[in-house]
Write a protein that holds these residues in place. Structure first.
Motif, PDB file in Angstrom:
ATOM      1  N   ARG A 117      30.891  33.886  50.506  1.00 34.84           N
ATOM      2  CA  ARG A 117      31.804  32.759  50.267  1.00 34.84           C
ATOM      3  C   ARG A 117      31.574  32.180  48.870  1.00 34.84           C
ATOM      4  NH1 ARG A 117      30.547  30.187  54.276  1.00 34.84           N
ATOM      5  NH2 ARG A 117      32.350  30.530  55.646  1.00 34.84           N
ATOM      6  N   PHE A 118      30.320  31.978  48.513  1.00 34.45           N
ATOM      7  CA  PHE A 118      30.001  31.413  47.197  1.00 34.45           C
ATOM      8  C   PHE A 118      30.477  32.348  46.086  1.00 34.45           C
ATOM      9  CE2 PHE A 118      27.121  30.930  43.548  1.00 34.45           C
ATOM     10  CZ  PHE A 118      27.289  29.578  43.285  1.00 34.45           C
ATOM     11  N   ALA A 119      30.213  33.641  46.231  1.00 34.52           N
ATOM     12  CA  ALA A 119      30.600  34.612  45.208  1.00 34.52           C
ATOM     13  C   ALA A 119      32.114  34.682  45.057  1.00 34.52           C
ATOM     14  CB  ALA A 119      30.039  35.987  45.556  1.00 34.52           C
ATOM     15  N   VAL A 120      32.826  34.620  46.166  1.00 32.02           N
ATOM     16  CA  VAL A 120      34.289  34.666  46.116  1.00 32.02           C
ATOM     17  C   VAL A 120      34.832  33.441  45.390  1.00 32.02           C
ATOM     18  CG1 VAL A 120      36.387  34.460  47.523  1.00 32.02           C
ATOM     19  CG2 VAL A 120      34.638  36.141  48.124  1.00 32.02           C
ATOM     20  N   HIS A 121      34.303  32.260  45.717  1.00 33.51           N
ATOM     21  CA  HIS A 121      34.771  31.038  45.065  1.00 33.51           C
ATOM     22  C   HIS A 121      34.506  31.072  43.561  1.00 33.51           C
ATOM     23  CE1 HIS A 121      34.801  28.364  48.932  1.00 33.51           C
ATOM     24  NE2 HIS A 121      35.663  29.362  48.965  1.00 33.51           N
ATOM     25  N   LYS A 122      33.328  31.522  43.168  1.00 40.68           N
ATOM     26  CA  LYS A 122      32.990  31.580  41.739  1.00 40.68           C
ATOM     27  C   LYS A 122      33.883  32.589  41.020  1.00 40.68           C
ATOM     28  CE  LYS A 122      30.294  29.508  40.034  1.00 40.68           C
ATOM     29  NZ  LYS A 122      30.377  28.144  39.453  1.00 40.68           N
ATOM     30  N   ALA A 123      34.122  33.741  41.624  1.00 41.01           N
ATOM     31  CA  ALA A 123      34.978  34.757  40.997  1.00 41.01           C
ATOM     32  C   ALA A 123      36.408  34.246  40.878  1.00 41.01           C
ATOM     33  CB  ALA A 123      34.930  36.046  41.805  1.00 41.01           C
ATOM     34  N   ALA A 124      36.878  33.546  41.907  1.00 43.06           N
ATOM     35  CA  ALA A 124      38.242  33.009  41.863  1.00 43.06           C
ATOM     36  C   ALA A 124      38.375  31.977  40.759  1.00 43.06           C
ATOM     37  CB  ALA A 124      38.608  32.402  43.214  1.00 43.06           C
ATOM     38  N   GLU A 125      37.354  31.168  40.562  1.00 51.30           N
ATOM     39  CA  GLU A 125      37.384  30.166  39.496  1.00 51.30           C
ATOM     40  C   GLU A 125      37.474  30.821  38.127  1.00 51.30           C
ATOM     41  OE1 GLU A 125      33.904  27.809  39.977  1.00 51.30           O
ATOM     42  OE2 GLU A 125      34.679  26.697  41.706  1.00 51.30           O
ATOM     43  N   ARG A 126      36.899  32.018  37.981  1.00 51.09           N
ATOM     44  CA  ARG A 126      36.932  32.752  36.704  1.00 51.09           C
ATOM     45  C   ARG A 126      38.182  33.624  36.593  1.00 51.09           C
ATOM     46  NH1 ARG A 126      32.013  34.490  38.624  1.00 51.09           N
ATOM     47  NH2 ARG A 126      32.745  36.660  38.509  1.00 51.09           N
ATOM     48  N   HIS A 127      39.082  33.520  37.544  1.00 54.79           N
ATOM     49  CA  HIS A 127      40.287  34.369  37.602  1.00 54.79           C
ATOM     50  C   HIS A 127      39.889  35.841  37.676  1.00 54.79           C
ATOM     51  CE1 HIS A 127      42.135  30.621  36.575  1.00 54.79           C
ATOM     52  NE2 HIS A 127      41.686  30.628  35.342  1.00 54.79           N
ATOM     53  N   ALA A 128      38.792  36.101  38.381  1.00 52.12           N
ATOM     54  CA  ALA A 128      38.270  37.460  38.470  1.00 52.12           C
ATOM     55  C   ALA A 128      38.366  38.032  39.882  1.00 52.12           C
ATOM     56  CB  ALA A 128      36.808  37.480  38.012  1.00 52.12           C
ATOM     57  N   LEU A 129      39.109  37.377  40.749  1.00 52.12           N
ATOM     58  CA  LEU A 129      39.294  37.892  42.106  1.00 52.12           C
ATOM     59  C   LEU A 129      40.512  37.210  42.714  1.00 52.12           C
ATOM     60  CD1 LEU A 129      37.856  39.807  44.164  1.00 52.12           C
ATOM     61  CD2 LEU A 129      36.884  37.735  45.194  1.00 52.12           C
ATOM     62  N   LEU A 130      41.369  38.013  43.336  1.00 53.15           N
ATOM     63  CA  LEU A 130      42.539  37.479  44.021  1.00 53.15           C
ATOM     64  C   LEU A 130      42.153  37.049  45.430  1.00 53.15           C
ATOM     65  CD1 LEU A 130      45.611  36.994  44.385  1.00 53.15           C
ATOM     66  CD2 LEU A 130      45.795  39.411  45.050  1.00 53.15           C
ATOM     67  N   VAL A 131      42.346  35.777  45.737  1.00 51.81           N
ATOM     68  CA  VAL A 131      42.121  35.270  47.091  1.00 51.81           C
ATOM     69  C   VAL A 131      43.419  34.610  47.549  1.00 51.81           C
ATOM     70  CG1 VAL A 131      39.648  34.975  46.784  1.00 51.81           C
ATOM     71  CG2 VAL A 131      41.178  33.086  46.254  1.00 51.81           C
TER      72      VAL A 131
END
Length: 214
Positions: A117-131
């Protein structure tokens, strides 16, 4: 009330028209009045806020609104409802494709759900993962991930401009996984695997992002 919705009234005609077009199920999503049929088949239109039955004048107003698109009202199609129907079909198709929850992604990555969950949120903040938000939860479309559950390297420069432009995540998901006109019918996330096509995919993503910002 039955007299207000006799067989020749606007209410039944409007309901039958929407059913024929396959658009009746989109009324609620559009915030419009919906209708129901009683055991005798009579149609009653109801206000979306109060649930009260519409008066004949209110039904007539709704009829005019739904027939306002196009130059020939009698043959018009409510474009907003058509778009909602298409959106619903696209979302259903996307949801039928592989995706992860925090828990399933944690299993793939071999870590805890909290870490995922933490990794997904951080990646999404960097525009590095589509959620994608859905039904109160968070989905991570699987097409963008490697077998180890990490973002595919070639998709990072494709996702970044789209997500930075705050494009609707559902539209990003759809564009990346369906044939795209900007790519001559190629599927963006598949074309990105080909080094010869990757630059074209990135360019198309930047152009789409520019349109989204506008």
């Amino acid at each position: 009330m039955r007299d207000e919705y006799d067989a020749g009234s606007t209410g039944p005609r409007l309901a039958a028209w929407l059913e024929e077009l396959g658009l009746a199920d989109q009324l609620a999503a559009a915030g419009l009045p919906t209708f129901e049929r009683d055991l005798g088949g009579a149609v009653v239109w109801r206000d979306p806020g109060t649930g009260a039955a519409l008066t004949p004048d209110q039904v007539a107003d709704l009829d005019r609104v739904l027939h306002q698109d196009g130059d020939e009202p009698a043959h018009a199609v409510p474009l907003a409802l058509v778009q909602l129907r298409r959106q619903a079909r696209v979302r259903a198709a996307l949801l039928a494709s592989p995706w992860h929850t925090y828990a399933s992604l944690a299993d793939v990555r071999g870590g805890s759900e909290n870490a995922a969950r933490f990794a997904v949120h951080k990646a999404a903040e960097r525009h590095a993962l589509l959620v994608v938000a859905h039904d109160g939860g968070t989905l991570v479309p699987a097409f963008q991930l490697t077998d180890a559950g990490e973002l595919r390297d070639e998709l990072a420069p494709v996702l970044e401009p789209l997500l930075a432009a705050r494009m609707d995540p559902w539209k990003v998901w759809a564009w990346l996984t369906q044939p795209a006109g900007l790519l001559g019918g190629l599927v963006p996330h598949e074309a990105a695997r080909d080094p010869e096509e990757a630059a074209i995919v990135r360019h198309a993503a930047v152009r789409l992002a520019e349109v989204a910002r506008a």
